[in-house]
Structure formats: C-alpha cells, structure tokens
Design a protein around this motif. Structure first.
Motif, PDB file in Angstrom:
ATOM      1  N   ARG A  80      -1.344 -25.283 -13.466  1.00 16.08           N
ATOM      2  CA  ARG A  80      -1.187 -26.495 -12.650  1.00 16.08           C
ATOM      3  C   ARG A  80       0.076 -26.438 -11.800  1.00 16.08           C
ATOM      4  O   ARG A  80       0.091 -26.913 -10.660  1.00 16.08           O
ATOM      5  CB  ARG A  80      -1.121 -27.739 -13.559  1.00 16.08           C
ATOM      6  N   HIS A  81       1.165 -25.863 -12.355  1.00 15.16           N
ATOM      7  CA  HIS A  81       2.438 -25.782 -11.623  1.00 15.16           C
ATOM      8  C   HIS A  81       2.255 -25.041 -10.298  1.00 15.16           C
ATOM      9  O   HIS A  81       2.906 -25.375  -9.302  1.00 15.16           O
ATOM     10  CB  HIS A  81       3.492 -25.084 -12.478  1.00 15.16           C
ATOM     11  N   ASN A  82       1.364 -24.051 -10.296  1.00 17.77           N
ATOM     12  CA  ASN A  82       1.175 -23.255  -9.082  1.00 17.77           C
ATOM     13  C   ASN A  82       0.398 -24.008  -8.004  1.00 17.77           C
ATOM     14  O   ASN A  82       0.334 -23.546  -6.851  1.00 17.77           O
ATOM     15  CB  ASN A  82       0.506 -21.919  -9.431  1.00 17.77           C
ATOM     16  N   ASP A  87       4.082 -19.495  -7.355  1.00 17.62           N
ATOM     17  CA  ASP A  87       3.253 -18.607  -8.176  1.00 17.62           C
ATOM     18  C   ASP A  87       3.981 -18.222  -9.460  1.00 17.62           C
ATOM     19  O   ASP A  87       3.684 -17.198 -10.063  1.00 17.62           O
ATOM     20  CB  ASP A  87       2.883 -17.342  -7.388  1.00 17.62           C
ATOM     21  N   ASN A  88       4.950 -19.074  -9.881  1.00 18.54           N
ATOM     22  CA  ASN A  88       5.815 -18.643 -10.980  1.00 18.54           C
ATOM     23  C   ASN A  88       5.704 -19.502 -12.238  1.00 18.54           C
ATOM     24  O   ASN A  88       6.638 -19.537 -13.039  1.00 18.54           O
ATOM     25  CB  ASN A  88       7.268 -18.589 -10.504  1.00 18.54           C
ATOM     26  N   ALA A  89       4.566 -20.144 -12.440  1.00 18.69           N
ATOM     27  CA  ALA A  89       4.406 -20.947 -13.664  1.00 18.69           C
ATOM     28  C   ALA A  89       4.642 -20.096 -14.906  1.00 18.69           C
ATOM     29  O   ALA A  89       5.293 -20.545 -15.864  1.00 18.69           O
ATOM     30  CB  ALA A  89       3.012 -21.559 -13.709  1.00 18.69           C
ATOM     31  N   ALA A  91       6.583 -17.621 -15.233  1.00 18.87           N
ATOM     32  CA  ALA A  91       8.014 -17.339 -15.383  1.00 18.87           C
ATOM     33  C   ALA A  91       8.734 -18.507 -16.064  1.00 18.87           C
ATOM     34  O   ALA A  91       9.628 -18.297 -16.889  1.00 18.87           O
ATOM     35  CB  ALA A  91       8.647 -17.060 -14.017  1.00 18.87           C
ATOM     36  N   HIS A  92       8.339 -19.744 -15.733  1.00 22.23           N
ATOM     37  CA  HIS A  92       8.926 -20.904 -16.407  1.00 22.23           C
ATOM     38  C   HIS A  92       8.626 -20.859 -17.909  1.00 22.23           C
ATOM     39  O   HIS A  92       9.488 -21.172 -18.738  1.00 22.23           O
ATOM     40  CB  HIS A  92       8.354 -22.207 -15.843  1.00 22.23           C
ATOM     41  N   ILE A  93       7.390 -20.499 -18.252  1.00 21.67           N
ATOM     42  CA  ILE A  93       6.982 -20.475 -19.668  1.00 21.67           C
ATOM     43  C   ILE A  93       7.690 -19.339 -20.404  1.00 21.67           C
ATOM     44  O   ILE A  93       8.184 -19.516 -21.523  1.00 21.67           O
ATOM     45  CB  ILE A  93       5.447 -20.352 -19.768  1.00 21.67           C
TER      46      ILE A  93
HETATM   47 ZN    ZN Z   1       8.249 -22.892 -10.225  1.00 21.77          ZN
END
Ligand code: ZN
Length: 139
Positions: A80-82, A87-89, A91-93
C-alpha cells in the motif's frame, strides 16, 4: 558531562548493503576525547538501520535472504505504501526488523563490545546520500 555529535555520510551504490562502521565510530570516540560514557549510533533515515552483529559474509547473505523472504522488494505493487509513487515499502519494513539504533558502553576510551560484536549500517534503499548520527555523552 561532555557531549559530542557527528554525522557519518554514506552513498551506497546498490539498493541494499551492510557496511561495517565500527572503525568510523571508534574514530568519533577519539575525536570526542570522552573516555567513559555511552555511544548512541542511529540511522537518520526510515529505510536504513544500525545494528550490531558478526562481520561474517555468510551471515550477511543469510540476513539478505531472510529479509527478502519476509519483505520482498518485488512486486512493488503488493505494498500500500508504494501507492504513494514510491517503491521502497520493503525498505521501511526491513529497517523496522533490523532496528534504528544501537547504544554501546564507552570504557577507557574504547567501544566496550563483546568479542565478535561489530557495528553495521544496513542500507535498504540506497543509491543516494544518507547519514548516521553518532552521539557520545560522558566524561
Ligand atoms: Zn517510503
């Protein structure tokens, strides 16, 4: 009480990497002239981590495989973040799993680490300038 602050800058050429920053943190201690206290080292970005573990390439490969299994980069449309256009959801996780910061005791002017402990910068969305904060307090 004495205090010292410094930012370490990185520009990792790949999307993901683990970089041993122990020597750079030790250099901060030397520069600070503080002998006893605490050293905080934290990533200043929500897609990067600072953590302590072994400097062993097989283990770093295992971290990469583990993190990709839990939060694969592709397909980027699965997050959903993307939907924001990023395109870095993943990376957050990955950052959330590996942690934001580490705190190490400073004893007699040196990092008071265990026998195999090393400090790492974990990059999960690289190819741009990012930084790590080193804050030292003590006497
Ligand atoms: Zn982000």
């Amino acid at each position: 009480m004495l205090h010292f602050r410094k930012e370490l800058w990185f520009n990792i050429p790949t999307r993901r990497a683990f970089v041993n920053i122990t020597d750079q943190v030790s250099a901060c201690i030397k520069e600070s002239r503080i002998r006893e206290g605490l050293v905080l080292v934290n990533a200043m970005h929500i897609s990067a981590s600072v953590f302590i573990n072994d400097d062993e390439s097989g283990l770093h490969h295992d971290f990469e495989v583990f993190l990709e299994r839990l939060a694969p980069h592709e397909p980027v449309g699965a997050y959903r973040h993307n939907d924001t256009g990023e395109d870095n959801a993943d990376a957050h996780i990955k950052r959330q799993i590996m942690g934001r910061e580490t705190v190490v005791a400073l004893t007699e002017g040196k990092l008071d680490l265990g026998p195999w402990e090393q400090i790492f910068y974990g990059e999960f969305d690289g190819k741009r300038r990012k930084r790590v904060l080193v804050k030292i307090i003590g006497e």
